[in-house]
Design a protein around this motif. Structure first.
Motif, short mmCIF file in Angstrom:
data_model
loop_
_atom_site.label_atom_id
_atom_site.label_comp_id
_atom_site.label_asym_id
_atom_site.label_seq_id
_atom_site.Cartn_x
_atom_site.Cartn_y
_atom_site.Cartn_z
N ARG D 3 -70.28 -67.86 11.33
CA ARG D 3 -71.28 -68.20 12.32
C ARG D 3 -70.66 -69.21 13.28
N VAL D 4 -70.70 -68.87 14.53
CA VAL D 4 -69.96 -69.65 15.52
C VAL D 4 -70.88 -70.05 16.66
N GLY D 5 -70.69 -71.26 17.18
CA GLY D 5 -71.50 -71.73 18.29
C GLY D 5 -70.68 -72.16 19.49
N VAL D 6 -71.32 -72.17 20.64
CA VAL D 6 -70.69 -72.65 21.87
C VAL D 6 -71.62 -73.63 22.57
N VAL D 18 -67.79 -66.68 25.26
CA VAL D 18 -68.80 -65.71 24.83
C VAL D 18 -68.24 -64.29 24.91
N ARG D 19 -67.55 -64.01 26.01
CA ARG D 19 -66.94 -62.68 26.16
C ARG D 19 -65.99 -62.38 25.00
N LEU D 20 -65.18 -63.36 24.63
CA LEU D 20 -64.20 -63.15 23.57
C LEU D 20 -64.85 -63.10 22.19
N LEU D 21 -65.80 -63.99 21.96
CA LEU D 21 -66.39 -64.08 20.62
C LEU D 21 -67.27 -62.87 20.31
N ARG D 22 -67.86 -62.30 21.34
CA ARG D 22 -68.70 -61.12 21.12
C ARG D 22 -67.89 -59.91 20.65
N ARG D 23 -66.62 -59.89 20.99
CA ARG D 23 -65.82 -58.74 20.53
C ARG D 23 -64.91 -59.14 19.36
N HIS D 24 -65.09 -60.34 18.84
CA HIS D 24 -64.26 -60.83 17.73
C HIS D 24 -64.80 -60.25 16.43
N GLU D 25 -63.93 -59.58 15.69
CA GLU D 25 -64.35 -58.82 14.51
C GLU D 25 -64.98 -59.69 13.43
N GLU D 26 -64.60 -60.95 13.36
CA GLU D 26 -65.05 -61.78 12.25
C GLU D 26 -66.20 -62.73 12.61
N VAL D 27 -66.62 -62.69 13.84
CA VAL D 27 -67.74 -63.54 14.24
C VAL D 27 -69.04 -62.77 14.03
N ALA D 28 -69.73 -63.11 12.99
CA ALA D 28 -70.93 -62.34 12.63
C ALA D 28 -72.12 -62.77 13.48
N ALA D 316 -60.36 -70.71 27.04
CA ALA D 316 -61.12 -70.00 26.00
C ALA D 316 -60.23 -69.18 25.07
N GLY D 317 -59.21 -68.53 25.62
CA GLY D 317 -58.34 -67.71 24.79
C GLY D 317 -57.63 -68.57 23.76
N GLN D 318 -57.07 -69.66 24.23
CA GLN D 318 -56.38 -70.55 23.31
C GLN D 318 -57.34 -71.16 22.29
N ALA D 319 -58.56 -71.40 22.70
CA ALA D 319 -59.55 -71.95 21.78
C ALA D 319 -59.84 -70.96 20.65
N VAL D 320 -59.93 -69.69 20.99
CA VAL D 320 -60.14 -68.67 19.95
C VAL D 320 -58.91 -68.58 19.05
N GLN D 321 -57.75 -68.66 19.67
CA GLN D 321 -56.51 -68.67 18.89
C GLN D 321 -56.53 -69.84 17.89
N ASN D 322 -56.98 -70.99 18.34
CA ASN D 322 -57.11 -72.14 17.45
C ASN D 322 -58.13 -71.90 16.34
N MET D 323 -59.26 -71.29 16.69
CA MET D 323 -60.24 -70.97 15.67
C MET D 323 -59.63 -70.09 14.58
N ASN D 324 -58.89 -69.08 15.03
CA ASN D 324 -58.28 -68.18 14.06
C ASN D 324 -57.35 -68.95 13.11
N LEU D 325 -56.60 -69.89 13.66
CA LEU D 325 -55.69 -70.68 12.83
C LEU D 325 -56.46 -71.59 11.88
N VAL D 326 -57.47 -72.21 12.40
CA VAL D 326 -58.25 -73.17 11.64
C VAL D 326 -58.94 -72.48 10.45
N LEU D 335 -58.13 -61.27 20.50
CA LEU D 335 -57.35 -61.66 21.68
C LEU D 335 -56.36 -60.58 22.11
N SER D 336 -56.45 -59.41 21.53
CA SER D 336 -55.48 -58.38 21.87
C SER D 336 -55.74 -57.89 23.29
N GLY D 337 -54.77 -57.19 23.82
CA GLY D 337 -54.95 -56.59 25.13
C GLY D 337 -54.15 -57.26 26.21
#
Lengths: 342, 342, 342, 342
Positions: D3-6, D18-28, D316-326, D335-337
């Motif tokens: 569960r993720v918030g912004v 929001v654009r990235l997190l909506r297509r993120h496979e693990e963000v329920a 935002a991209g780097q922030a998602v990259q950080n989330m994945n690491l964390v 973040l593909s594409g």
């Protein structure tokens, strides 16, 4: 999973196809070809593909494939399609060769004798929101032009339900420059286009007969349209403004309800809330179309606005949508996601 | 030589006036005023005026002048014009206060009770190519709106000669962003406008009654128009695409000849050679208008395109042209020169 | 009054020359020529010149003239200049053929043997603010490059007065796309340039030796510079950011005072008030240059910014300024006026 | 899944998240909040989100979450972070509150007393390619600024290996306008920015101490930089041009090999083939960074160019990259594409 190819992979529509197909879950193998840069790596043409090691084959060497996208100048696909079909390759043509039912109309507007008239009857016009059932499982899909796509999504339901008069249909269209492709010319030279706006192809654009064919089919009678495209100093996006008289007794709510009914379950077509008018950026990089309309009480004319990304719903995105339908995958596979904003 | 003032000198139209008036041979003294930045130097607002030592007066302190340009929000000029006229100052209003003959129509569209109804009858609509003789020597000029200017130059001669049907007149207009002025808003925020195209003010733009008033006058009967403005991601320029049915028996040559006759001796209105369509950049920074048309044989509709620079022929340039007429100078004084290209 | 010609009149610099010369009070007759479109009317190439009836001669047929502007690719002017000079035609070359004192350096950077080495000594480098007295009355003027003009205006006074260290001079330059001319290429294709920013010609741009030659002359010793041009997605304008260490004991006021002293009476060079940094739009369409600098206390580095319109002070405007000096007219003739804003 | 918030979900970086997190496979589940438009639907703010039914919560009402992204003005996150951490919510701050190690430097540049100095030591600077191991599993990540990201990716490896002199490091930076956010101002008004280019924040931009902190850490000694940002008339993208003297005996191949070694296995950092220089469009809409360099033989200076999308790898991209690491997911999830082209 399947093996998919792209002919004309280095044009703008071709590159957009590659972008989409590379992230498509069911495309196991992707084969690119080009007549001009065969033998090079894709990243030599498009350095932002760095590190992906995608090669470009000779245009002539089409291997065995499940689906082949043809993003070629008109005339080139029609002369080769039969060969692909004979090899059981499903063909999705992003060009104009199979969009017009009549070989004579094709010849008149494209100044070219159609290379394979017999195939015309076999091709399906690939606008999924209008012809979904016909597209499923077919082998030869004519992917619609960008201007027709934006226009037909707005008008076909309204004409089918006989809500508009057809005596004077005005379609004033505006497109970003990428629609003109990657071929250089003075007309697409940055310093000539930037901070500039112009009409082009007035009363002579080749998308006119395609629009008229499909609108006539919807209206159940032959009609003509005044179609004028304009060039907007931006790269992507397309917006169509349509003017038509409503039929006696028809009001704005009738038109809106017609759209609502037709598009209620469509995921790529959006009727915006009243008062919110489409902007091309709403679609940028996505397969979504946005619609709005009003009926001007003073004139009795409907004013209808439609927007798409010319390279997505107007070309590569719709082509992938067609592939999904043809092959039997979920229609939105590889096409999810909203626009890039801002 | 004369003494000339500008109210609202720091808006875009105001600044364009300053640019023109500073190089005008007969303007001996130029007085600027502004309500927001009075007391500052003009180069504090616009650093590119560096070294010219132009001061900005309080808006209220209008000294004795020969001519005063008012580039103010609507309502503000009408409430002060009588005072200026009483002081023998000729007033050229770039706003909307004196463009509409009817106070009631003004109130309906501008949501404001007209502050000086009696003056309406005294004002002349300042479109020199159409009303040159009426403008000469007058004291109160209503400088036309930008959209009306581009539209009327194209349509008035054709309607006067009864060459077009008026049942369904479609005016699809496109403007650069500078037309919205210097006031900041999300709608003019760079990242929201750039690479974006949209319609706005659909069926509700305030230039509609102004266009209808003048077209009705030309046609000799009341008419309405479908007028839709769009915002182009560029700073300057305006292009209008007009659709109308031609009257029975009228062809393209008739329309062209009508324009040729009306504009043969006009130096700011150019009928382009057949096949050459106007581009906004043709007018950029100049007072020139460019016209083209065709009659689509398939539909019988005339397609008419007109372009001007919205800040020049659409505002400041035309205002200077009006000043020249009012005062009796050669009409082109201070307005020579072609567009900045590219 | 005089008779003036332009070779290469249909390129962007050529067209800008035509715009300026047509409004120049002392140019009685203007003769245009071009190798590519001779025989056509100028308005066939540039429709915004509609109605002006300007013909284009064969490039070879240069009639007797007082002054001839050559806006040709490098190499072409040098091989013909002697012939023009023999006919007492003053030559102002907008190309690179006479800018470098050394034929060897020319050959090294332009990959071309200089066609008339003997003329090099006769040519004067036409940057009026630096070499005004040398230009007056001369017959062969090398109009500086755009990047050198913007750079030299900023740096030459400071180097002459020995205020900057020259060990590491960084010149980071940014230009609009019009600097690349009217020739089409993928690199200037709208869709590839728009919404894009890039460096080009890194460590290899041909303006490097020109900049170094003139800076070395100013500093009194040979020096090199790190010069990197970038392409900005806009049509006009050029901005240069320069970094240099100040000499021991030198502060911001010293640098500023140096500029003030050198440019106090210059009408085309503007030192902006402290804190106001140049923007390319300040110069758009005008011959004005704008300068600003600071010394960063933390690093001890001077940061210097200079902006011009690449087609005006960077090409055609400066060329007219040179003509005025050569012929003996007031230097600003035909060049008055501020930028087009916005 | 999580569960993720912004917080600050309606700014440009927020929307990109929001654009990235909506297509993120693990963000329920995705929870958005905003102080200004709470209670509205997301599609009222951004109509292109039509039909997705995303609500916006009050900024204060942060529910229990696994990860919270804070895209707020500086000062606001630092005062609330402790509360989130106490609730076991991992915090990724896209603002500046935790980027600087020193509260004093923060205060000096941001003119604000740091609201929670003790947390500074707990925060990790979230540039994955440089600090991957430190980021994994951490609870408080300071997502780097856009300018620092592009600069550090280019310079840190080279400084760590002592290949460059640090006496005069010049960082000339260029950014699209979206970096300035969605807040309207005259400086971001379309007509003032379009067709314009300028430097801003000269010798005073707040990213300077962040860059210096990290470069000093890499070099192993304190250093300063000349950092000048410029505004490019485009929406997205950022390009940095860096100038530095190479150390005695170091050549281009040494620099290149250093990058190759550091970035061989990085999927988001691309060293382009020799001679191919980065363009901002290579990164548009993607998380990829592109690098190139040369050593100018004539000057001995390295010229280094780096480009990223300021809203993606720069925010935002780097922030998602950080989330994945964390959290321990594959770093590239969501973040593909490649870039959107053209």
């Amino acid at each position: 999973t399947m093996r998919v190819g792209v002919l004309g992979a280095t044009g703008y529509a071709g590159q957009e196809l590659v972008r989409l197909l590379r992230r498509h879950e069911e495309v196991a193998e992707l084969v690119l070809s080009s007549s001009s840069v065969a033998g090079q790596g894709y990243e030599e043409v498009y350095p932002h593909w760095n590190g992906q090691n995608i090669g470009i084959l000779q245009d002539e060497d089409v291997p065995d494939l499940d689906v082949l996208f043809c993003a070629l100048p008109h005339g080139l696909t029609a002369s080769r399609a039969r060969g692909f079909l004979d090899r059981k390759i499903k063909v999705i043509d992003l060009g104009a060769d199979f969009r017009l039912n009549s070989a004579q109309v094709y010849e008149e507007w494209y100044k070219l004798k159609h290379p394979d008239v017999d195939l015309l009857g076999q091709a399906v016009y690939g606008l999924p929101e209008l012809y979904r059932e016909k597209i499923k499982g077919q082998s030869l899909i004519a992917n619609p032009g960008c201007y027709p796509t934006a226009t037909l999504l707005a008008l076909v339901p309204l004409l089918k339900e006989q809500l508009l008069q057809t005596e004077m249909l005005v379609i004033d269209a505006k497109s970003g420059v990428s629609g003109a492709g990657r071929g250089v010319s003075l007309g697409n030279h940055f310093s000539e286009v930037n901070e500039n706006f112009k009409a082009y192809g007035v009363a002579s654009h080749r998308h006119t007969p395609e629009i008229e064919q499909e609108l006539s089919r919807a209206a159940g009678q032959p009609l003509t349209v005044s179609f004028t495209p304009h060039l907007v100093p931006m790269t992507r996006g397309m917006l169509i403004t349509i003017y038509a008289k409503v039929k006696e007794g028809i009001n704005e709510a009738d038109l809106r309800n017609c759209w609502l009914k037709h598009y209620a379950s469509e995921q790529f077509v959006h009727l915006l809330p009243q008062g919110t008018w489409p902007q091309t950026k709403f679609s940028s990089g996505s397969n979504h179309a946005f619609l709005q309309l009003t009926v001007d009480r003073r004139t009795g004319n409907a004013v209808i606005v439609s927007t798409i990304d010319n390279l997505m719903k107007g070309a590569a995105g719709q082509a992938v949508q067609n592939m999904n339908l043809v092959v039997g995958w979920p229609e939105e596979l590889g096409l999810s996601g909203t626009a890039l904003w801002p």
